[in-house]
Design a protein around this motif. Structure first.
Motif, mmCIF file in Angstrom:
data_model
loop_
_atom_site.group_PDB
_atom_site.id
_atom_site.type_symbol
_atom_site.label_atom_id
_atom_site.label_comp_id
_atom_site.label_asym_id
_atom_site.label_seq_id
_atom_site.Cartn_x
_atom_site.Cartn_y
_atom_site.Cartn_z
ATOM 1 N N GLU A 16 0.852 -1.187 0.000
ATOM 2 C CA GLU A 16 0.000 0.000 0.000
ATOM 3 C C GLU A 16 0.889 1.239 0.000
ATOM 4 O O GLU A 16 1.827 1.346 0.791
ATOM 5 C CB GLU A 16 -0.903 -0.005 1.236
ATOM 6 N N ARG A 19 -3.392 6.207 1.483
ATOM 7 C CA ARG A 19 -4.844 6.135 1.483
ATOM 8 C C ARG A 19 -5.424 7.476 1.899
ATOM 9 O O ARG A 19 -4.795 8.264 2.592
ATOM 10 C CB ARG A 19 -5.355 5.021 2.388
ATOM 11 N N VAL A 24 -7.653 4.094 -1.800
ATOM 12 C CA VAL A 24 -6.427 3.444 -1.337
ATOM 13 C C VAL A 24 -5.552 3.230 -2.568
ATOM 14 O O VAL A 24 -6.053 2.804 -3.615
ATOM 15 C CB VAL A 24 -6.700 2.086 -0.665
ATOM 16 N N TYR A 26 -2.213 1.361 -4.258
ATOM 17 C CA TYR A 26 -1.292 0.235 -4.129
ATOM 18 C C TYR A 26 -0.245 0.283 -5.242
ATOM 19 O O TYR A 26 -0.517 0.744 -6.360
ATOM 20 C CB TYR A 26 -2.041 -1.097 -4.253
#
Length: 272
Positions: A16, A19, A24, A26
């Motif tokens: 990740e 966020r 979010v 990645y």
């Protein structure tokens, strides 16, 4: 610009990267063919916003993160973005707390940040969330603006605008009067310049509603250090003027962050 629609199964997800309230991000590998793949940033929208995709699909500039493709498989909706391996500008500055950027790097990044806003102005777009967390560092120290979730197409003031953004970067007309002005991003840009010069966070440790009171009622701004060059200090003050019509144009901003002493004119050739 025509966007590629790809499958979620074309992506292999990694760590990740960050966020927010509605997304979010990645790190991922996009498998484009049997023999070809690409590292990307996959932004999963918790609350899909067609506006962000629409705006980003129009943009093509060195200092704007590029939208490469989308995944639209209900309930999964991802924006596939170019990966900027240097991370966010804010993270970079946090790692240098108390240590100034070299002068040439300061001016270079201040210029690149301004060029992203210059381009958006030409496209009729207000980003509305210009801040160090939303600038990311690509290869060769290229600074790119990302996160267009709050962006608006604008050619005049917008009244009754929503106030959602980060308080320390928000201009008083939005905080106080719910007006989104054509020079809104200029105010926020001035805060980014402050961060680039000081490496500090604006209004660090101050609660959101206290920031609103300071900015709107006490006319306070982040403190400019005494050792800041006067042209840069004056630029910050101008960007932070309460009346949005009095703020400098982006063309003027670019003349300040392109100092002639760092870009000397080539010497004339006597033999020519």
């Amino acid at each position: 610009m025509s966007l590629s629609k790809i499958k979620r199964s074309d992506l292999t997800f990694g760590e990740e990267l960050g966020r927010g309230g509605f997304s979010v991000v990645y790190k991922a590998i996009w498998k484009q063919s049997l023999f070809e793949s690409q590292e990307v940033a996959a932004k999963k929208l918790i609350k899909p916003q067609a506006n962000e995709m629409k705006i980003m699909s129009q943009l093509e500039h060195e200092n704007i993160v590029k939208l490469l493709a989308v995944v639209d498989e209900n309930p999964d909706f991802y924006l596939i973005l170019e990966l900027c391996p240097g991370g966010s500008l804010r993270t970079y500055l946090d790692e240098r707390r108390g240590k100034r950027l070299p002068e040439d790097q300061f001016y270079d990044w201040a210029k690149q940040a301004a060029r992203s806003i210059e381009y958006l102005k030409k496209m009729g777009i207000i980003h509305k969330d210009v801040k160090s967390e939303n600038y990311v560092i690509a290869d060769h120290n290229i600074l790119k603006l990302t996160d267009f979730g709050l962006a608006k197409e604008i050619d005049a003031t917008i009244e009754n605008a929503t106030g959602s953004a980060t308080y320390a970067y928000m201009a008083p007309e939005l905080l106080k009067d719910f007006i989104l002005s054509p020079s809104y991003d200029i105010f926020s840009y001035g805060v980014v310049v402050y961060e680039l010069w000081t490496t500090q966070k604006p209004f660090e440790g101050v609660e959101g509603y206290a920031i609103i009171w300071k900015v709107c009622h006490l006319n306070e701004r982040p403190p400019i250090p005494d050792d800041c060059p006067e042209p840069i200090a004056d630029l910050m003050r101008q960007c932070w003027l309460e009346k949005w019509k009095d703020r400098p144009s982006i063309d003027h901003v670019l003349t300040v962050v392109r100092p002639s002493q760092l870009n000397p004119a080539p010497q004339s050739c006597r033999a020519c």
